[in-house]
Scaffold this motif. Structure first.
Motif, PDB file in Angstrom:
ATOM      1  N   GLU A 260      -2.128   5.073  -6.165  1.00  0.00           N
ATOM      2  CA  GLU A 260      -1.191   3.956  -6.275  1.00  0.00           C
ATOM      3  C   GLU A 260      -0.097   4.326  -7.270  1.00  0.00           C
ATOM      4  OE1 GLU A 260      -2.049  -0.568  -6.103  1.00  0.00           O
ATOM      5  OE2 GLU A 260      -2.185  -0.062  -8.213  1.00  0.00           O
TER       6      GLU A 260
ATOM      7  N   GLU B  68      11.483   0.840   1.108  1.00  0.00           N
ATOM      8  CA  GLU B  68      10.589   0.798  -0.053  1.00  0.00           C
ATOM      9  C   GLU B  68      11.397   0.788  -1.353  1.00  0.00           C
ATOM     10  OE1 GLU B  68       6.649   3.056   1.650  1.00  0.00           O
ATOM     11  OE2 GLU B  68       8.452   4.263   1.407  1.00  0.00           O
TER      12      GLU B  68
ATOM     13  N   PRO C 143      -6.714   1.195  -4.297  1.00  0.00           N
ATOM     14  CA  PRO C 143      -6.587  -0.098  -4.986  1.00  0.00           C
ATOM     15  C   PRO C 143      -7.747  -1.025  -4.610  1.00  0.00           C
ATOM     16  CG  PRO C 143      -5.148  -0.012  -3.071  1.00  0.00           C
ATOM     17  CD  PRO C 143      -5.760   1.357  -3.218  1.00  0.00           C
TER      18      PRO C 143
ATOM     19  N   VAL D 290       6.992  -3.289  -8.029  1.00  0.00           N
ATOM     20  CA  VAL D 290       6.092  -3.093  -6.893  1.00  0.00           C
ATOM     21  C   VAL D 290       5.097  -1.988  -7.190  1.00  0.00           C
ATOM     22  CG1 VAL D 290       7.668  -3.885  -5.077  1.00  0.00           C
ATOM     23  CG2 VAL D 290       7.699  -1.496  -5.786  1.00  0.00           C
ATOM     24  N   ARG D 291       3.986  -2.033  -6.474  1.00  0.00           N
ATOM     25  CA  ARG D 291       3.033  -0.931  -6.515  1.00  0.00           C
ATOM     26  C   ARG D 291       2.846  -0.474  -5.071  1.00  0.00           C
ATOM     27  NH1 ARG D 291      -1.619  -2.098 -10.881  1.00  0.00           N
ATOM     28  NH2 ARG D 291      -0.847  -4.037 -11.776  1.00  0.00           N
ATOM     29  N   PHE D 292       3.006   0.817  -4.869  1.00  0.00           N
ATOM     30  CA  PHE D 292       2.780   1.396  -3.547  1.00  0.00           C
ATOM     31  C   PHE D 292       1.345   1.921  -3.545  1.00  0.00           C
ATOM     32  CE2 PHE D 292       7.350   1.876  -4.430  1.00  0.00           C
ATOM     33  CZ  PHE D 292       7.845   1.106  -3.389  1.00  0.00           C
ATOM     34  N   SER D 293       0.458   1.199  -2.852  1.00  0.00           N
ATOM     35  CA  SER D 293      -0.975   1.438  -3.004  1.00  0.00           C
ATOM     36  C   SER D 293      -1.528   2.475  -2.032  1.00  0.00           C
ATOM     37  CB  SER D 293      -1.733   0.121  -2.834  1.00  0.00           C
ATOM     38  OG  SER D 293      -1.162  -0.888  -3.646  1.00  0.00           O
ATOM     39  N   LYS D 294      -0.708   2.933  -1.082  1.00  0.00           N
ATOM     40  CA  LYS D 294      -1.157   3.983  -0.165  1.00  0.00           C
ATOM     41  C   LYS D 294      -0.204   5.170  -0.210  1.00  0.00           C
ATOM     42  CE  LYS D 294      -3.919   1.209   3.012  1.00  0.00           C
ATOM     43  NZ  LYS D 294      -4.026   0.590   4.358  1.00  0.00           N
TER      44      LYS D 294
ATOM     45  N   ALA E  53       3.122   2.603  -9.444  1.00  0.00           N
ATOM     46  CA  ALA E  53       3.767   1.356  -9.864  1.00  0.00           C
ATOM     47  C   ALA E  53       5.164   1.641 -10.385  1.00  0.00           C
ATOM     48  CB  ALA E  53       2.936   0.698 -10.966  1.00  0.00           C
ATOM     49  N   VAL E  54       6.092   0.765 -10.013  1.00  0.00           N
ATOM     50  CA  VAL E  54       7.466   0.873 -10.508  1.00  0.00           C
ATOM     51  C   VAL E  54       7.891  -0.505 -10.997  1.00  0.00           C
ATOM     52  CG1 VAL E  54       9.807   1.616 -10.001  1.00  0.00           C
ATOM     53  CG2 VAL E  54       7.905   2.588  -8.710  1.00  0.00           C
TER      54      VAL E  54
END
Lengths: 219, 219
Positions: free
Chosen positions: A164, A197, A216, A174-178, A166-167
């Motif tokens: 994951e 994104e 996550p 946002v968190r990009f979990s994949k 996080a930004v």
């Protein structure tokens, strides 16, 4: 959940926190605009026999470049002009677009890692000397992090692992979990996301995300 | 961090977990396309003296509707036609677009909650009977959840609180970590995200997200 189970989980987490080596988990982010990869045959169909790509600018990944050449991509509902070709040539053509682009083209491409184009969307590429209908090759790119084996050691992750990232920006975090890890000694550390994104997180190229190991949990 | 500090934090977290009431934290999501709110004066400038909006379809929030009428929105670099007007009329005009739209228009709108348009981007609205240049009113909407006070009680959140919402789809999973709670007895439970945010998570209207209380921590 019983208190004892929770305590044992918590103890594990504490050990991990206390014994982690506190290396930085920051990863620089690059926003990928829609782009096109070609093979030799498709390049010649679109630009003429014996044609070779010319370099406009190097990309962050060593040896890769943005070419001066662009193509038009078309689907059943519309077309998009000036799609940049990236070099060098590959073994098969592939186009990566955003979901926003896909709506415009009228296609429903799958979310894939680069190179995994089997049963992806069909599309048409138009060049100055010809056009080409391809049965597959149009994808949405899954968020991924290119890294050198040294980086993989440092982050304690391996090729293909999902992490994951996080930004945290003003107004949007946002968190990009994949996010998929891709390791090669030809790679330089950089996370790639597409324009949708990036917009969802108000993210610009050069900004850093925080990598967290492990899939996550959705409490 | 000292072990004692960590232990006291962990104990607090455990108490919270053990005593949480385990109610569902699912929130239905609605994807908001670009849209326009008008006041009486701007409606009359764009559509003519005494004009009234006509309802095309009700929205999920009670009393609100999508009008049959649309306008064109323009900025220094481009325009977007057929932007849906939402009713009823408000006290001042406001347009919500995605970052993708903002690039096309050539503007840099701030990320705001609806109604907070002070010092937002200027823009032009064009209707069938006139057009209007507005000094401010163009925003990107911050992700938010409309909810009734009963929902707020159930989720144990309050108006203005920032929560995180996770959405887990094939290929893409995202967490929106700055989602604002908006409570009113006129609201029905629904999270609103824009088209960029939806695309970033492969999210469609009607899908559910998981609400987690508390600002995110970036370890």
């Amino acid at each position: 959940m019983a208190r004892e189970d929770l305590e044992s989980i918590v103890e594990e987490v504490m050990q991990e926190l206390l014994h982690s080596n506190h290396t930085s988990s920051e990863v620089p982010i690059g926003v990928s605009a829609r782009h096109c990869h070609l093979d030799k045959a498709s390049l010649e169909t679109l630009f003429g026999q014996g044609y070779e790509l010319s370099e406009k600018a190097p990309l962050s990944q060593p040896g890769q470049f943005a070419a001066n050449e662009t193509v038009t991509i078309a689907g059943p509902k519309g077309s998009i002009a000036k799609v940049r070709i990236l070099g060098p040539l590959r073994s098969s053509p592939q186009v990566e677009v955003s979901q926003t682009d896909a709506f415009k083209l009228g296609v429903k491409p799958p979310i894939r890692q680069s190179g995994q184009t089997k049963n992806s969307s069909p599309f048409t590429i138009i060049g100055p000397k010809g056009s080409l209908y391809l049965e597959e090759g149009l994808i949405l790119a899954q968020a991924h992090i290119h890294m050198h084996p040294d980086d993989a050691d440092r982050f304690q992750v391996r090729d293909g692992e999902v992490v994951e990232v996080a930004v945290n920006n003003q107004g949007r975090a946002v968190r990009f979990s994949k996010t998929v890890i891709r390791v090669s000694d030809k790679y330089q550390l950089e996370m790639h996301i597409d324009t949708d994104e990036a917009n969802a997180g108000a993210i610009q190229t050069g900004q850093k995300g925080i990598l967290t190991k492990g899939a996550p949990t959705y409490v």
